[in-house]
Design a protein around this motif. Structure first.
Motif, PDB file in Angstrom:
ATOM      1  N   VAL A  73       0.864  -1.119  -0.032  1.00 42.34           N
ATOM      2  CA  VAL A  73      -0.038  -0.106  -0.031  1.00 42.34           C
ATOM      3  C   VAL A  73       0.912   1.297  -0.128  1.00 42.34           C
ATOM      4  O   VAL A  73       1.716   1.367   0.921  1.00 42.34           O
ATOM      5  CB  VAL A  73      -0.920   0.055   1.447  1.00 42.34           C
ATOM      6  N   TYR A  74       0.674   2.144  -0.913  1.00 39.67           N
ATOM      7  CA  TYR A  74       1.205   3.331  -1.097  1.00 39.67           C
ATOM      8  C   TYR A  74       0.302   4.468  -0.994  1.00 39.67           C
ATOM      9  O   TYR A  74      -0.504   4.464  -1.720  1.00 39.67           O
ATOM     10  CB  TYR A  74       2.045   3.364  -2.487  1.00 39.67           C
ATOM     11  N   PHE A  75       0.615   5.245   0.007  1.00 40.27           N
ATOM     12  CA  PHE A  75      -0.415   6.182   0.475  1.00 40.27           C
ATOM     13  C   PHE A  75      -0.425   7.231  -0.663  1.00 40.27           C
ATOM     14  O   PHE A  75      -1.668   7.851  -0.864  1.00 40.27           O
ATOM     15  CB  PHE A  75      -0.020   7.092   1.761  1.00 40.27           C
ATOM     16  N   ILE A  76       0.565   7.806  -1.520  1.00 41.64           N
ATOM     17  CA  ILE A  76       0.205   8.682  -2.264  1.00 41.64           C
ATOM     18  C   ILE A  76      -0.340   8.193  -3.433  1.00 41.64           C
ATOM     19  O   ILE A  76      -1.266   8.945  -3.907  1.00 41.64           O
ATOM     20  CB  ILE A  76       1.712   9.446  -2.712  1.00 41.64           C
ATOM     21  N   PRO A  77      -0.111   7.315  -4.025  1.00 40.71           N
ATOM     22  CA  PRO A  77      -0.969   6.674  -5.193  1.00 40.71           C
ATOM     23  C   PRO A  77      -2.366   6.498  -4.821  1.00 40.71           C
ATOM     24  O   PRO A  77      -3.320   6.537  -5.456  1.00 40.71           O
ATOM     25  CB  PRO A  77      -0.213   5.380  -5.617  1.00 40.71           C
ATOM     26  N   LEU A  78      -2.532   5.836  -3.547  1.00 38.69           N
ATOM     27  CA  LEU A  78      -3.853   5.744  -3.045  1.00 38.69           C
ATOM     28  C   LEU A  78      -4.807   6.838  -2.778  1.00 38.69           C
ATOM     29  O   LEU A  78      -5.835   6.933  -3.499  1.00 38.69           O
ATOM     30  CB  LEU A  78      -3.775   4.936  -1.612  1.00 38.69           C
ATOM     31  N   ALA A  79      -3.961   8.132  -2.558  1.00 39.65           N
ATOM     32  CA  ALA A  79      -4.618   9.278  -2.479  1.00 39.65           C
ATOM     33  C   ALA A  79      -5.135   9.824  -3.868  1.00 39.65           C
ATOM     34  O   ALA A  79      -6.101  10.407  -3.996  1.00 39.65           O
ATOM     35  CB  ALA A  79      -4.053  10.314  -1.503  1.00 39.65           C
ATOM     36  N   VAL A  81      -5.623   7.881  -6.527  1.00 38.17           N
ATOM     37  CA  VAL A  81      -6.869   7.090  -7.126  1.00 38.17           C
ATOM     38  C   VAL A  81      -7.961   7.426  -6.241  1.00 38.17           C
ATOM     39  O   VAL A  81      -9.022   7.599  -6.803  1.00 38.17           O
ATOM     40  CB  VAL A  81      -6.298   5.437  -6.885  1.00 38.17           C
ATOM     41  N   SER A  82      -8.222   7.918  -5.063  1.00 36.85           N
ATOM     42  CA  SER A  82      -9.182   8.227  -4.234  1.00 36.85           C
ATOM     43  C   SER A  82      -9.737   9.447  -4.645  1.00 36.85           C
ATOM     44  O   SER A  82     -11.063   9.734  -5.116  1.00 36.85           O
ATOM     45  CB  SER A  82      -8.961   8.275  -2.816  1.00 36.85           C
ATOM     46  N   LEU A  84      -9.339  10.796  -7.993  1.00 37.25           N
ATOM     47  CA  LEU A  84      -9.808  10.534  -9.212  1.00 37.25           C
ATOM     48  C   LEU A  84     -11.065   9.662  -9.159  1.00 37.25           C
ATOM     49  O   LEU A  84     -11.861  10.350  -9.856  1.00 37.25           O
ATOM     50  CB  LEU A  84      -8.892   9.525  -9.802  1.00 37.25           C
ATOM     51  N   VAL A  85     -11.501   8.746  -8.099  1.00 36.08           N
ATOM     52  CA  VAL A  85     -12.552   8.183  -7.971  1.00 36.08           C
ATOM     53  C   VAL A  85     -13.629   9.274  -7.522  1.00 36.08           C
ATOM     54  O   VAL A  85     -14.931   9.182  -8.093  1.00 36.08           O
ATOM     55  CB  VAL A  85     -12.662   7.047  -7.181  1.00 36.08           C
ATOM     56  N   ALA A  86     -13.345  10.116  -6.921  1.00 36.77           N
ATOM     57  CA  ALA A  86     -14.412  10.999  -6.357  1.00 36.77           C
ATOM     58  C   ALA A  86     -14.658  11.913  -7.244  1.00 36.77           C
ATOM     59  O   ALA A  86     -15.886  12.749  -7.338  1.00 36.77           O
ATOM     60  CB  ALA A  86     -13.748  11.870  -4.896  1.00 36.77           C
ATOM     61  N   ALA A  87     -13.643  12.363  -8.222  1.00 40.08           N
ATOM     62  CA  ALA A  87     -13.869  13.545  -9.319  1.00 40.08           C
ATOM     63  C   ALA A  87     -14.889  12.819 -10.353  1.00 40.08           C
ATOM     64  O   ALA A  87     -15.607  13.361 -10.869  1.00 40.08           O
ATOM     65  CB  ALA A  87     -12.507  13.828  -9.858  1.00 40.08           C
ATOM     66  N   VAL A  88     -14.807  11.576 -10.621  1.00 35.84           N
ATOM     67  CA  VAL A  88     -15.547  10.859 -11.569  1.00 35.84           C
ATOM     68  C   VAL A  88     -17.020  10.954 -10.918  1.00 35.84           C
ATOM     69  O   VAL A  88     -18.098  11.263 -11.671  1.00 35.84           O
ATOM     70  CB  VAL A  88     -15.102   9.501 -11.817  1.00 35.84           C
ATOM     71  N   ILE A  89     -16.985  10.529  -9.734  1.00 31.31           N
ATOM     72  CA  ILE A  89     -18.542  10.554  -9.207  1.00 31.31           C
ATOM     73  C   ILE A  89     -19.189  12.119  -9.156  1.00 31.31           C
ATOM     74  O   ILE A  89     -20.049  12.101  -9.650  1.00 31.31           O
ATOM     75  CB  ILE A  89     -18.372   9.829  -7.623  1.00 31.31           C
ATOM     76  N   ILE A  90     -18.233  12.921  -8.818  1.00 33.70           N
ATOM     77  CA  ILE A  90     -18.665  14.411  -8.796  1.00 33.70           C
ATOM     78  C   ILE A  90     -19.121  14.759 -10.196  1.00 33.70           C
ATOM     79  O   ILE A  90     -20.026  15.421 -10.344  1.00 33.70           O
ATOM     80  CB  ILE A  90     -17.758  15.087  -8.385  1.00 33.70           C
ATOM     81  N   PHE A  91     -18.431  14.479 -11.286  1.00 34.66           N
ATOM     82  CA  PHE A  91     -18.592  14.692 -12.712  1.00 34.66           C
ATOM     83  C   PHE A  91     -19.983  14.201 -13.090  1.00 34.66           C
ATOM     84  O   PHE A  91     -20.600  14.778 -13.653  1.00 34.66           O
ATOM     85  CB  PHE A  91     -17.403  14.159 -13.458  1.00 34.66           C
TER      86      PHE A  91
END
Length: 708
Positions: A73-79, A81-82, A84-91
């Motif tokens: 687990v890499y916290f920077i990539p995980l953040a 990705v999170s 990006l997912v939030a942006a897709v949902i908001i979009f």
């Protein structure tokens, strides 16, 4: 170069693989790492013979192993990705639905070429469904009305087709569907003005005459412009005028030329032939006469052509004048047919208004049908134009020997709409609408039982739930498959609808026609023709406030029938004129009723029609044939010129003959004189010879010839 210190101690094989080798991802790197060790006494030691490049690569792998040991687990990539997912949902929740709604609006505008609005567009990626609050599409040809208006609408897609890039709509369900609703603002798009419709030629109805108050001049004034006699007289008069304008200048020019030729030829004609003895002078005069004769002959030819041209145009004008005189009898009979209402012209007067009412009532729905057919045809045409992209087939790798079994695959058209349906109530009407099987590939067949190569089918109906019991049902189909005989068909049945003729005939006492109608209409379209027929039954017919002989007779006739039956036949053949025919059972009844009522007025009206029309025609042409007399004058002038030229030509011929005879006469006289002189000199020479003198002989010269 030094070897990393962590690899200088010995390792057991399991420890080397679990603690180091498994954290190397690439198989080639892992193989290289294990090759850097050698086994001695059941343990693995780093090789002493490693080159500098191998030691350098081993150092890089040691860093990779160290990084990978820190955890998965890499916290920077995980953040990231999170986020990006939030942006897709908001979009999708905030931006995608409005953007997709706008895209749908633009698509509808491209299809229907008019302003479109889509409200509350919502896309569900989980259920592959779209919900829309409402849709309005304007009518391009009538920008202040909507072509259709949908209420809340649910659209359900087929996921398997969507994943293959196809638009496969399994069902559209609309709460309400309305056609022709009013708009608050224009629905025209820039560059897409309403299309001009060809104006329909309306057949004018013959007038209905109220014989009780018959005014023959009023009837003639109303119908005079439609008669043939005035038109033919106008053509004849115009032809006379055009002929005069055409030939007047040429006749004047010819007359002037004739006078000039006459003046030039007169001195030659006045020469005294008998007084001339010089042959050369005579020959010169003959040449002048020949030149004058040639000029006269050319003028004669021109005058002859003018005479022929004037006579031809004159005959044309006279033929038109004769046709006009003879056509008055036909016009008299035409006007009399308006008075003889028993001939059936009473219904002929009603028929255009009935036709207009039927056309107005059906025109809007016919336009909707034609627009739908154009849309379906363009859908198929666009799909046919788009080239099919065939992916190259990959040869399967043979992994075993056996039998290859071909399993069927599902293929989808580019666009398919399984069902578009709605069932709703507006005011006192229950509506039902069901459209099925709209496809961009009508000939396409797949193994999915939900789709087959069937024609488009439309069923619709509306029923009134109050006391009027009005109902109408529609069954239609459109077949765009290849090699089909019937392109489309429609059958419409209805009952309980009122019909009203309006007050178009109020000037003769018919203030309207009302009744309750039931009908059955069918239309079939084939490759080169359209056939339509209708059966209409009007119950409880009546005339509104009848007044006067015509209106009362018509009212009596329709009341006696109880039910007015009307048949309509329509044929549209490619390259031929449309046929529209109405048949009814009231024509004979109206004619007979009016005939019985109008006998007392008929003979007097007939006599007045003939006398008044002849007098009106005489007044119409009085003083307008001035050009005819002028043309007669021109014809007399040009014929006189032709006669003068013929006479002058004859005189010149005679004068030339006189001069030629004079030459012959002078030659004969000279020959005779020479003969006598020669004889006399010969005799003298003979006498001189007998006397011993030298004879001499001189030959005289002929007139006009040199002496030798």
């Amino acid at each position: 170069m030094k070897i990393p210190g962590i690899f200088k101690k010995p390792f057991r094989k399991k420890a080397l693989e679990n603690n180091y080798a498994k954290f190397i991802e690439h198989p080639q790197d892992k193989k290289f790492f294990l090759s850097c060790f050698e086994e001695r006494e059941e343990k693995y030691y780093i090789r002493d013979s490693l080159s500098n490049d191998e030691i350098k690569k081993l150092k890089e792998l040691s860093k990779v192993i160290k990084d990978n040991k820190k955890g998965a687990v890499y916290f920077i990539p995980l953040a990231f990705v999170s986020i990006l997912v939030a942006a897709v949902i908001i979009f999708f929740t905030i931006f995608a639905n409005p953007l997709l709604g706008m895209a749908l609006e633009h698509g509808l505008e491209a299809i229907f070429e008019a302003k479109s609005n889509v409200y509350n567009f919502r896309l569900s990626l989980i259920r592959f469904q779209i919900s829309i609050g409402g849709v309005t599409v304007a009518n391009r040809d009538s920008p202040m009305t909507n072509l259709f208006q949908l209420g809340r609408t649910e659209i359900r897609f087929k996921p398997a087709a969507i994943l293959r890039g196809k638009v496969y709509i399994e069902e559209i369900r609309a709460d309400t569907i309305r056609f022709g609703t009013e708009r608050a603002f224009s629905g025209s798009l820039p560059g897409k003005p309403p299309r001009d419709k060809t104006a329909k030629e309306k057949e004018e109805a013959p007038p209905l005459v109220n014989l009780q108050n018959f005014d023959v001049m009023a009837l003639l004034n109303q119908e005079f412009d439609k008669l043939n006699t005035p038109r033919l007289y106008d053509e004849a008069i115009n032809t006379y005028n055009e002929t005069v304008d055409k030939w007047k200048g040429q006749v004047e020019s010819t007359t002037e030329r004739v006078n000039e030729l006459r003046a030039a030829a007169t001195p030659l004609l006045n020469i005294n032939v008998s007084g001339m003895r010089d042959v050369e002078a005579i020959r010169s005069t003959i040449q002048d006469l020949n030149n004058a004769r040639a000029a006269v002959q050319a003028a004669t030819n021109d005058v002859t052509n003018i005479v022929s041209g004037i006579e031809s145009d004159f005959n044309t004008a006279r033929a038109l004048e004769a046709n006009a005189r003879s056509s008055i009898n036909d016009d008299i009979n035409h006007i009399k047919s308006y008075v003889d209402l028993g001939s059936g012209s009473a219904f002929n007067a009603l028929e255009p208004f009935i036709r207009d009412i039927l056309s107005d009532a059906a025109e809007q729905y016919l336009d909707y049908g034609l627009m739908a057919l154009e849309l379906l045809e363009s859908l198929r045409a666009n799909a046919a134009v788009k080239p099919k992209e065939e992916k190259p087939k990959k040869e399967p790798r043979v992994a075993f020997k056996g039998v290859d079994v071909q399993f069927p695959t599902i293929a989808y058209p580019t666009f398919y709409l399984g069902t578009f349906a709605s069932d709703f109530t507006i005011d006192s009407w229950n509506w039902a609408f069901d459209l099925q099987n709209v496809s961009s590939h009508p000939d396409f067949t797949q193994h999915n039982p939900g789709f087959a190569n069937r024609p488009v089918v439309l069923t619709a109906g509306m029923t009134e739930v109050d006391d009027y019991h009005r109902q109408i049902s529609v069954m239609g189909s459109a077949d765009f498959r290849t090699n089909t005989q019937e392109l489309f068909s429609a059958n419409v049945t209805g009952s309980g609808f009122p019909v009203s003729l309006g007050d178009q005939l109020s000037n003769i006492g018919i203030n309207g026609f009302e009744g309750n109608t039931a009908f059955n209409v069918s239309v079939n379209g084939e490759n080169n023709r359209i056939l339509g027929n209708a059966d209409i039954r009007i119950a409880q017919p009546r005339i509104v406030n009848p007044s006067g002989i015509i209106a009362e007779a018509v009212d009596s006739a329709v009341r006696q029938t109880g039910t007015v039956n009307m048949g309509i036949d329509y044929i549209h053949q490619t390259g031929e004129k449309d046929i529209f025919k109405i048949t009814t059972n009231i024509s004979d009844l109206i004619g007979q009723t009016i005939r019985n009522t109008a006998d007392a007025y008929l003979k007097k009206a007939m006599d007045e029609v003939e006398k008044a029309l002849r007098e009106k025609i005489d007044q119409y042409i009085d003083g307008r044939f001035v050009s005819k007399d002028e043309l007669d004058g021109l014809m007399g002038v040009v014929r006189g010129d032709k006669g003068a030229m013929d006479q002058m030509s004859s005189m010149l011929n005679s004068k030339i003959n006189e001069f030629e005879q004079r030459i012959n006469s002078l030659v004969n006289e000279t020959v005779q004189q020479v003969t006598e002189d020669v004889s006399r000199q010969a005799e003298q020479a003979a006498r001189d010879a007998l006397q011993g003198n030298t004879p001499s002989l001189q030959l005289p010269s002929l007139p006009g010839l040199p002496r030798r």
